[in-house]
Design an enzyme around this catalytic site. Structure first.
Site, PDB file in Angstrom:
ATOM      1  NE  ARG A  36       0.973   4.030  10.683  1.00 14.52           N
ATOM      2  CZ  ARG A  36       1.667   3.783   9.575  1.00 14.52           C
ATOM      3  NH1 ARG A  36       1.974   2.570   9.233  1.00 14.52           N
ATOM      4  NH2 ARG A  36       2.009   4.785   8.808  1.00 14.52           N
ATOM      5  NE  ARG A  40      -0.025  -1.650   5.491  1.00 17.09           N
ATOM      6  CZ  ARG A  40       0.803  -0.858   4.833  1.00 17.09           C
ATOM      7  NH1 ARG A  40       0.648  -0.663   3.551  1.00 17.09           N
ATOM      8  NH2 ARG A  40       1.801  -0.270   5.443  1.00 17.09           N
TER       9      ARG A  40
HETATM   10  O1  CP3 Z   1      -3.020   3.073  14.800  1.00 13.35           O
HETATM   11  C1  CP3 Z   1      -2.538   4.206  14.636  1.00 13.35           C
HETATM   12  O2  CP3 Z   1      -1.374   4.514  15.009  1.00 13.35           O
HETATM   13  C2  CP3 Z   1      -3.434   5.307  14.086  1.00 13.35           C
HETATM   14  C3  CP3 Z   1      -3.325   5.611  12.729  1.00 13.35           C
HETATM   15  C4  CP3 Z   1      -2.075   6.225  12.100  1.00 13.35           C
HETATM   16  C5  CP3 Z   1      -1.722   5.943  10.763  1.00 13.35           C
HETATM   17  N1  CP3 Z   1      -0.675   6.738  10.421  1.00 13.35           N
HETATM   18  C6  CP3 Z   1      -2.427   4.995   9.900  1.00 13.35           C
HETATM   19  C7  CP3 Z   1      -1.814   4.560   8.622  1.00 13.35           C
HETATM   20  C8  CP3 Z   1      -1.158   7.152  12.594  1.00 13.35           C
HETATM   21  C9  CP3 Z   1      -1.044   7.759  13.991  1.00 13.35           C
HETATM   22  C10 CP3 Z   1      -0.284   7.481  11.509  1.00 13.35           C
HETATM   23  C11 CP3 Z   1       0.806   8.463  11.615  1.00 13.35           C
HETATM   24  C12 CP3 Z   1       1.707   8.652  10.481  1.00 13.35           C
HETATM   25  N2  CP3 Z   1       1.408   8.604   9.143  1.00 13.35           N
HETATM   26  C13 CP3 Z   1       3.061   9.041  10.610  1.00 13.35           C
HETATM   27  C14 CP3 Z   1       3.763   9.331  11.916  1.00 13.35           C
HETATM   28  C15 CP3 Z   1       4.241   8.085  12.580  1.00 13.35           C
HETATM   29  C16 CP3 Z   1       5.356   7.392  11.831  1.00 13.35           C
HETATM   30  O3  CP3 Z   1       5.072   6.271  11.345  1.00 13.35           O
HETATM   31  O4  CP3 Z   1       6.458   7.938  11.755  1.00 13.35           O
HETATM   32  C17 CP3 Z   1       3.594   9.155   9.321  1.00 13.35           C
HETATM   33  C18 CP3 Z   1       5.019   9.526   8.957  1.00 13.35           C
HETATM   34  C19 CP3 Z   1       2.537   8.890   8.390  1.00 13.35           C
HETATM   35  C20 CP3 Z   1       2.596   8.970   6.906  1.00 13.35           C
HETATM   36  C21 CP3 Z   1       2.260   7.687   6.264  1.00 13.35           C
HETATM   37  N3  CP3 Z   1       0.982   7.145   6.209  1.00 13.35           N
HETATM   38  C22 CP3 Z   1       3.121   6.808   5.593  1.00 13.35           C
HETATM   39  C23 CP3 Z   1       4.611   7.025   5.432  1.00 13.35           C
HETATM   40  C24 CP3 Z   1       2.348   5.741   5.139  1.00 13.35           C
HETATM   41  C25 CP3 Z   1       2.820   4.609   4.271  1.00 13.35           C
HETATM   42  C26 CP3 Z   1       3.602   3.618   5.019  1.00 13.35           C
HETATM   43  C27 CP3 Z   1       2.763   2.418   5.281  1.00 13.35           C
HETATM   44  O5  CP3 Z   1       2.881   1.841   6.373  1.00 13.35           O
HETATM   45  O6  CP3 Z   1       2.018   2.061   4.369  1.00 13.35           O
HETATM   46  C28 CP3 Z   1       1.014   5.945   5.570  1.00 13.35           C
HETATM   47  C29 CP3 Z   1      -0.137   5.075   5.355  1.00 13.35           C
HETATM   48  C30 CP3 Z   1      -0.822   4.571   6.597  1.00 13.35           C
HETATM   49  N4  CP3 Z   1      -1.151   5.325   7.688  1.00 13.35           N
HETATM   50  C31 CP3 Z   1      -1.295   3.245   6.815  1.00 13.35           C
HETATM   51  C32 CP3 Z   1      -1.918   3.239   8.069  1.00 13.35           C
HETATM   52  C33 CP3 Z   1      -2.625   2.097   8.732  1.00 13.35           C
HETATM   53  C34 CP3 Z   1      -1.201   2.110   5.816  1.00 13.35           C
HETATM   54  C35 CP3 Z   1      -2.143   2.370   4.708  1.00 13.35           C
HETATM   55  C36 CP3 Z   1      -2.797   1.140   4.135  1.00 13.35           C
HETATM   56  O7  CP3 Z   1      -3.604   0.469   4.823  1.00 13.35           O
HETATM   57  O8  CP3 Z   1      -2.549   0.870   2.956  1.00 13.35           O
END
Ligand code: CP3
Length: 362
Positions: A36, A40
């Site tokens: 990540r 944000r």
């Molecule tokens: O920089 C990076 O790592 C690349 C992008 C990336 C994102 N999600 C962007 C994202 C990667 C590799 C992921 C993986 C991901 N997504 C996982 C596996 C890793 C982990 O965290 O366990 C999981 C479980 C998800 C599912 C997911 N996506 C959730 C639970 C959420 C909401 C939680 C949150 O932080 O808002 C997301 C949304 C998400 N994925 C965001 C980002 C930058 C935030 C969305 C936003 O900008 O509103």
């Protein structure tokens, strides 16, 4: 890749630092990237995110997705860029409705039985994901132009168990009771979902590799909620099958597995899944992992993201302890989970500086 006319004298080009570590080289200064690393906590991400509209629009717009991927590299010069997308585009591309609600995380229309699997379809899978492949293709030139030619491009997918958790629960969950009850109560029916995910995930990773991803990571964020028997069946076995399918087409592309929360089962995962390297979560003792896992394959991890958000002396000491534990064998520095939203960007800069100065002793 032209055949060399001077095979003995032509110097082999040195591997990029991240690829060298994954190939088993011990680097005096370990390569690093952060799960990540785009997101944000960066003001430039929040600005672009506001312009893009929904989060899925951001993931499916190659102009935006390329830019967001590059943002952390411009600031901190990590050794690897991870494609900007999300693991849940896979169920979305299978036709499962998906939305990201402000402050609530992802929401999907849950699928809770084998009978409901007919709601999924592979017909538009690659067509839906084409913008992701286009993002990867563009990154192969955008990264050397905007960051360093030594930066490695990582593609990724969620592992079947974790994707099934979201598909069945319909979002995040505390107990994962629906998905576990299906897996325990109707293993043959649940296996049909996992089998589908194994096939499409292997295909998806191969398409990313064909578009230019140099490494792929499988995120199994909820591996740790299963007891050992189901862990073998729903975490290790599907991962092993995906690794075999991807390796059959792309034998030289390293695959990193991240079975978050696996605890003691990390050893079984390392022995049996076939991954080339393993991502360690925050709870794994670095000294234990150095002795019991890193002797078998390169490891990646595992600084607590909250230490990164805390900063100062605590961050510096925490990072030093991990570097010290892992520096004598093949290693990629990372967090034990993703960067959290409230992380001050300057803490990431301080960490990057500390890793770059390593080894500094005394
Ligand atoms: O920089 C990076 O790592 C690349 C992008 C990336 C994102 N999600 C962007 C994202 C990667 C590799 C992921 C993986 C991901 N997504 C996982 C596996 C890793 C982990 O965290 O366990 C999981 C479980 C998800 C599912 C997911 N996506 C959730 C639970 C959420 C909401 C939680 C949150 O932080 O808002 C997301 C949304 C998400 N994925 C965001 C980002 C930058 C935030 C969305 C936003 O900008 O509103």
């Amino acid at each position: 890749m032209s055949a060399s006319s001077t095979p003995d004298t032509a110097a082999k080009p040195a591997l990029k630092p991240m690829l060298a570590a994954l190939a088993g080289e011990t680097r005096s200064r370990p390569p690093f990237w952060l799960m990540r690393q785009a997101g944000r906590y960066l003001p430039e991400y929040r600005e672009l995110r506001a312009k893009a509209g929904s989060f899925l629009d951001l993931c499916y717009n190659p102009d935006f997705a390329v830019e967001v991927t590059l943002q952390p590299l411009r600031r901190y010069g990590m050794d690897a860029a991870i494609l900007f997308s999300d693991i849940l585009v896979v169920p979305h591309a299978l036709g499962q409705p998906l939305a990201y609600l402000e402050g609530e995380g992802p929401k999907l229309d849950p699928i809770r039985s084998a009978a409901e699997l007919s709601r999924l379809s592979r017909d538009r899978f690659h067509q839906t994901l084409e913008p992701v492949y286009e993002t990867v293709r563009r990154l192969t030139t955008a990264i050397p132009a905007n960051a360093s030619p030594d930066t490695t491009l990582i593609g990724f997918a969620g592992a079947p168990w974790t994707i099934a958790c979201y598909m069945v629960e319909g979002g995040g969950s505390k107990e994962y009771a629906h998905v576990k009850r299906w897996a325990y109560g109707d293993p043959a029916g649940f296996a049909r979902l996992i089998d589908l995910l194994v096939e499409v995930t292997a295909d998806y990773l191969c398409a990313q590799i064909e578009a230019g991803a140099e490494v792929v990571q499988l995120f199994d964020s909820w591996a740790g909620v299963l007891p050992i028997g189901p862990f073998r069946r729903w975490v290790i076995e599907p991962t092993r099958r995906i690794v075999a399918l991807v390796k059959a087409r792309h034998p030289d592309t390293p695959i990193i597995g991240f079975p978050r929360g696996a605890g003691h089962a990390y050893q079984d995962y390392v022995a049996d899944s076939g991954v080339d390297a393993v991502g360690l979560d925050t709870t794994v003792s670095p000294l234990w992992a150095a002795r019991n896992l890193q002797t078998r394959l390169p490891v990646q991890g595992n600084l607590d993201p909250i230490l990164l958000a805390t900063g100062g002396k605590a961050l510096c000491e925490g990072a030093a302890e991990i570097l010290e534990a892992f520096c004598d064998r093949p290693y990629v520095f990372n967090l034990g989970h993703g960067v959290i939203q409230t992380t001050p960007p300057e803490h990431v800069g301080a960490l990057a500086d500390q890793i770059r100065r390593w080894p500094e002793r005394g």
